[in-house]
Structure formats: structure tokens, C-alpha cells
Scaffold this motif. Structure first.
Motif, PDB file in Angstrom:
ATOM      1  N   ALA A  86      60.520  50.165  32.539  1.00 15.62           N
ATOM      2  CA  ALA A  86      61.037  48.795  32.523  1.00 15.62           C
ATOM      3  C   ALA A  86      61.231  48.277  31.101  1.00 15.62           C
ATOM      4  CB  ALA A  86      60.104  47.870  33.291  1.00 15.62           C
ATOM      5  N   PHE A  87      60.292  48.602  30.221  1.00 19.73           N
ATOM      6  CA  PHE A  87      60.313  48.035  28.871  1.00 19.73           C
ATOM      7  C   PHE A  87      60.839  49.005  27.813  1.00 19.73           C
ATOM      8  CE2 PHE A  87      56.430  45.465  30.428  1.00 19.73           C
ATOM      9  CZ  PHE A  87      57.249  44.461  30.921  1.00 19.73           C
ATOM     10  N   GLY A  88      60.889  50.279  28.146  1.00 19.46           N
ATOM     11  CA  GLY A  88      61.317  51.268  27.170  1.00 19.46           C
ATOM     12  C   GLY A  88      60.169  51.868  26.383  1.00 19.46           C
ATOM     13  N   SER A  89      59.061  51.134  26.292  1.00 16.84           N
ATOM     14  CA  SER A  89      57.886  51.618  25.574  1.00 16.84           C
ATOM     15  C   SER A  89      56.706  50.718  25.921  1.00 16.84           C
ATOM     16  CB  SER A  89      58.108  51.586  24.055  1.00 16.84           C
ATOM     17  OG  SER A  89      58.195  50.238  23.606  1.00 16.84           O
ATOM     18  N   LEU A  90      55.517  51.178  25.566  1.00 13.53           N
ATOM     19  CA  LEU A  90      54.319  50.343  25.629  1.00 13.53           C
ATOM     20  C   LEU A  90      53.644  50.391  24.269  1.00 13.53           C
ATOM     21  CD1 LEU A  90      52.634  51.126  29.094  1.00 13.53           C
ATOM     22  CD2 LEU A  90      53.708  48.980  28.381  1.00 13.53           C
ATOM     23  N   THR A  91      53.339  49.228  23.724  1.00 13.93           N
ATOM     24  CA  THR A  91      52.639  49.169  22.434  1.00 13.93           C
ATOM     25  C   THR A  91      51.205  48.677  22.587  1.00 13.93           C
ATOM     26  OG1 THR A  91      53.437  46.909  21.982  1.00 13.93           O
ATOM     27  CG2 THR A  91      54.805  48.745  21.230  1.00 13.93           C
ATOM     28  N   LEU A  92      50.866  48.182  23.782  1.00 21.37           N
ATOM     29  CA  LEU A  92      49.519  47.660  24.008  1.00 21.37           C
ATOM     30  C   LEU A  92      49.093  47.941  25.440  1.00 21.37           C
ATOM     31  CD1 LEU A  92      46.996  45.915  23.363  1.00 21.37           C
ATOM     32  CD2 LEU A  92      48.384  43.898  23.952  1.00 21.37           C
ATOM     33  N   LEU A  93      47.893  48.485  25.586  1.00 17.35           N
ATOM     34  CA  LEU A  93      47.258  48.665  26.892  1.00 17.35           C
ATOM     35  C   LEU A  93      45.960  47.881  26.896  1.00 17.35           C
ATOM     36  CD1 LEU A  93      46.725  50.096  29.653  1.00 17.35           C
ATOM     37  CD2 LEU A  93      45.637  51.935  28.323  1.00 17.35           C
ATOM     38  N   VAL A  94      45.773  47.048  27.918  1.00 16.03           N
ATOM     39  CA  VAL A  94      44.503  46.343  28.095  1.00 16.03           C
ATOM     40  C   VAL A  94      43.885  46.831  29.402  1.00 16.03           C
ATOM     41  CG1 VAL A  94      43.322  44.130  28.262  1.00 16.03           C
ATOM     42  CG2 VAL A  94      45.402  44.322  26.880  1.00 16.03           C
ATOM     43  N   ASN A  95      42.803  47.570  29.288  1.00 14.91           N
ATOM     44  CA  ASN A  95      42.088  48.096  30.452  1.00 14.91           C
ATOM     45  C   ASN A  95      41.091  47.049  30.934  1.00 14.91           C
ATOM     46  OD1 ASN A  95      43.069  50.844  30.827  1.00 14.91           O
ATOM     47  ND2 ASN A  95      42.160  51.290  28.827  1.00 14.91           N
ATOM     48  N   ASN A  96      41.549  46.172  31.809  1.00 17.88           N
ATOM     49  CA  ASN A  96      40.716  45.053  32.247  1.00 17.88           C
ATOM     50  C   ASN A  96      40.150  45.227  33.650  1.00 17.88           C
ATOM     51  OD1 ASN A  96      39.891  42.031  32.219  1.00 17.88           O
ATOM     52  ND2 ASN A  96      41.166  42.243  34.046  1.00 17.88           N
ATOM     53  N   ALA A  97      40.822  45.943  34.520  1.00 19.76           N
ATOM     54  CA  ALA A  97      40.424  46.021  35.928  1.00 19.76           C
ATOM     55  C   ALA A  97      38.992  46.537  36.079  1.00 19.76           C
ATOM     56  CB  ALA A  97      41.384  46.924  36.696  1.00 19.76           C
ATOM     57  N   ALA A  98      38.276  45.939  37.033  1.00 19.94           N
ATOM     58  CA  ALA A  98      36.902  46.376  37.308  1.00 19.94           C
ATOM     59  C   ALA A  98      36.547  45.985  38.731  1.00 19.94           C
ATOM     60  CB  ALA A  98      35.918  45.745  36.324  1.00 19.94           C
ATOM     61  N   ARG A  99      35.553  46.650  39.272  1.00 22.82           N
ATOM     62  CA  ARG A  99      35.016  46.291  40.583  1.00 22.82           C
ATOM     63  C   ARG A  99      33.507  46.140  40.478  1.00 22.82           C
ATOM     64  NH1 ARG A  99      32.359  49.740  43.928  1.00 22.82           N
ATOM     65  NH2 ARG A  99      33.243  48.785  45.802  1.00 22.82           N
ATOM     66  N   TRP A 100      32.966  45.290  41.355  1.00 23.59           N
ATOM     67  CA  TRP A 100      31.520  45.131  41.433  1.00 23.59           C
ATOM     68  C   TRP A 100      31.000  46.071  42.506  1.00 23.59           C
ATOM     69  CZ3 TRP A 100      28.365  42.321  38.312  1.00 23.59           C
ATOM     70  CH2 TRP A 100      29.001  41.457  37.422  1.00 23.59           C
ATOM     71  N   PRO A 101      29.978  46.852  42.200  1.00 25.49           N
ATOM     72  CA  PRO A 101      29.432  47.763  43.208  1.00 25.49           C
ATOM     73  C   PRO A 101      28.783  46.994  44.348  1.00 25.49           C
ATOM     74  CG  PRO A 101      28.020  47.713  41.269  1.00 25.49           C
ATOM     75  CD  PRO A 101      29.257  46.936  40.915  1.00 25.49           C
ATOM     76  N   ASN A 147      39.762  47.784  25.671  1.00 27.73           N
ATOM     77  CA  ASN A 147      39.006  47.957  26.902  1.00 27.73           C
ATOM     78  C   ASN A 147      38.152  46.717  27.180  1.00 27.73           C
ATOM     79  OD1 ASN A 147      39.956  50.628  27.138  1.00 27.73           O
ATOM     80  ND2 ASN A 147      38.312  51.373  25.811  1.00 27.73           N
ATOM     81  N   HIS A 148      37.859  46.489  28.448  1.00 31.93           N
ATOM     82  CA  HIS A 148      36.996  45.365  28.822  1.00 31.93           C
ATOM     83  C   HIS A 148      35.619  45.912  29.161  1.00 31.93           C
ATOM     84  CE1 HIS A 148      36.422  41.462  31.391  1.00 31.93           C
ATOM     85  NE2 HIS A 148      35.464  41.662  30.515  1.00 31.93           N
ATOM     86  N   SER A 149      34.647  45.538  28.353  1.00 29.61           N
ATOM     87  CA  SER A 149      33.267  45.939  28.576  1.00 29.61           C
ATOM     88  C   SER A 149      32.447  44.707  28.980  1.00 29.61           C
ATOM     89  CB  SER A 149      32.692  46.604  27.316  1.00 29.61           C
ATOM     90  OG  SER A 149      31.407  47.115  27.576  1.00 29.61           O
TER      91      SER A 149
END
Length: 267
Positions: A86-101, A147-149
Motif C-alpha cells: 500500500a505504501f511502497g515501503s515501511l520506515t517504522l514498525l511499532v510492535n504494540n499488540a499484546a494479550r493478557w494471559p 517494541n512495547h514492553s
């Protein structure tokens, strides 16, 4: 406070996992307002479409929705490929997704719960980073990954055992990937959060409120008041940290876990 900061992400392209609600949506919103093209993500196609439509009007960039369960490697790969197409490239990745056990006790947690939690909270961050980093290397992009810690990843005790283990893993991934990707000009950092306004936090507050015969607002106020800075975190607080780490003002910063916790990390 001293000084004022504004960001211009015009021409940048970002993929933010888990970004239709809470902290993830706050990050995606801030990037959109700053002019970036943003791919928002969640498992529900309805949620991503609604969010993308709402955020697309917030800035000069384009916001698209990409539905995928990041815990499924094939869906995650397809989502990233869709964003790149869609964008032609990615310059930034934010790994935010998480689940609670389902069970945080390390004694009571099942192997299935371990697998599901680690698949989303740790393996997906590793897999997404590998996919996006390979794209960046192949295209000569000196990009950024955040990353989201969580503060639970720093603690050696407490009642969030399985979740904490997953976030300790995120810290380790951040350091190791930062080392391996630095020669390619790709920076890898993390933001570490404490009690921050979100659907999960409100859910936990509602449970405690029922047990104590208090209101949810009273519980949230108490939790925020226990932080050294005296309040809960807001999604905007976390977004500010992500934008800093992804900006040229942090071009000499990699392998860092930025603690955005109102001082909660001091406990």
C-alpha cells in the motif's frame, strides 16, 4: 516543563500492531497527526476499518486498516506485505499488540496459555521485526522499530508472572535485535509502561471496585495516585515516547528501554 516539541513524520510509513484501542490507538493517532502514512491493525476487520477512517482525517498522510491476528505467523506476514504494497515501503514498525494471559500464576498457568501469550507478546514482535528488517535491509532503509514492553518485565515478583515473563522476553529481544540491526542503520528500542489508561486497566479496576464496593473511578484514581508523579499514564504519554524514539532526535539511541511510567519503575 522546559521547551516544546513537535514532530513532522511526513513521508514516513508506519505499521502499528494492536492499534484500534488504548495505547496502540494513541500511538497510531500521534503518527497520523504528525503526517505519517499509518497501517492500523487488530484482529477485527470492522475495528480496523472504523479506526482507519477516523484517523485518516487527522493528518496529511494516509491511514489504512489491516486486519490480522499477529499471533498467527501467516496472518502477520500477510498484513506486513499488505502495508508495504500500500505504501511502497515501511520506515517504522511499532510492535504494540499484546494479550493478557488467563492465569498469571506461574504455577497455575497452562502450557496452552503460555503458548498463546508468548505467541502474541513475544514471538509476534520477533517475527514482525524480522520481516520488516529484511524489507528495510533489502531496500536500503535506515528505519526504526519500537517494541512495547512493561514494568512487569523488570520485576522479579508480583502477581503478573506469565505476562511479566513475556515482557522480560521483549526487553531481551530489543537488546539483541538492536545489536544485530545496528550495522544496517536500523534502530531498535522499546517503551516500557506501567498503569496506563486502557480497556484492560479499566477492566481490572472494575473487578477491584466490585470487590471493595468502590467505584471504578475511585480505584483508578488510587492507582494513579500511587505513582510518584501522582497520576495514571495516558496513551498520549506513550505516543510521545514512541515519536521521540522514531525521530531524528534519537538517531544515536538504540537498544534502549525507555520507561514511561510516572516513576512506577522506581518501585
Amino acid at each position: 516543563m522546559t521547551g516544546k516539541t513537535s514532530y513532522d513524520f511526513g513521508g514516513e510509513t508506519a505499521f502499528v500492531t494492536g492499534s484500534t484501542d488504548g495505547i496502540g490507538r494513541g500511538i497510531a493517532t500521534a503518527l497520523a497527526v504528525a503526517g505519517a502514512d499509518v497501517a492500523v491493525n487488530a484482529r477485527s476487520s470492522g475495528d480496523v476499518e472504523t479506526t482507519a477512517e477516523a484517523l485518516d482525517a487527522r493528518g496529511e498522510g494516509t491511514v489504512i486498516g489491516v486486519a490480522a491476528d499477529v499471533g498467527d505467523p501467516d496472518e502477520l506476514r500477510s498484513a506486513i506485505e499488505t502495508a508495504i504494497d500500500a505504501f511502497g515501503s515501511l520506515t517504522l514498525l511499532v510492535n504494540n499488540a499484546a494479550r493478557w494471559p488467563e492465569e498469571n500464576s506461574m504455577v497455575e498457568a497452562s502450557l496452552d496459555d503460555w503458548d498463546r501469550t508468548m505467541a502474541v507478546n513475544a514471538r509476534a514482535q520477533f517475527h514482525a521485526t524480522k520481516l520488516v528488517a529484511r524489507h528495510m535491509i533489502d531496500e536500503g532503509i535506515e528505519g526504526c522499530i519500537v517494541n512495547h514492553s512493561s514494568q512487569t518485565g523488570d520485576r522479579r515478583a508480583g502477581d503478573r508472572g506469565l505476562y511479566g515473563v513475556s515482557k522480560t522476553t521483549v526487553n531481551g529481544l530489543t537488546w539483541r535485535l538492536a545489536n544485530d540491526l545496528a550495522p544496517h542503520g536500523i534502530r531498535v528500542n522499546a517503551v516500557s509502561t506501567d498503569v496506563t489508561e486502557s480497556r484492560q486497566l479499566r477492566y481490572e479496576a472494575e473487578i477491584e471496585a466490585r470487590e471493595r464496593r468502590a467505584t471504578t473511578a475511585e480505584v483508578l484514581d488510587e492507582w494513579g495516585g500511587a505513582r510518584p508523579l501522582g497520576r495514571l499514564g495516558h496513551p498520549e504519554d506513550i505516543a510521545d515516547g514512541v515519536l521521540f524514539l522514531a525521530s531524528d532526535k534519537a538517531e544515536y539511541v538504540t537498544g534502549t528501554v525507555l520507561r514511561i511510567s510516572g516513576g512506577g519503575n522506581l518501585e
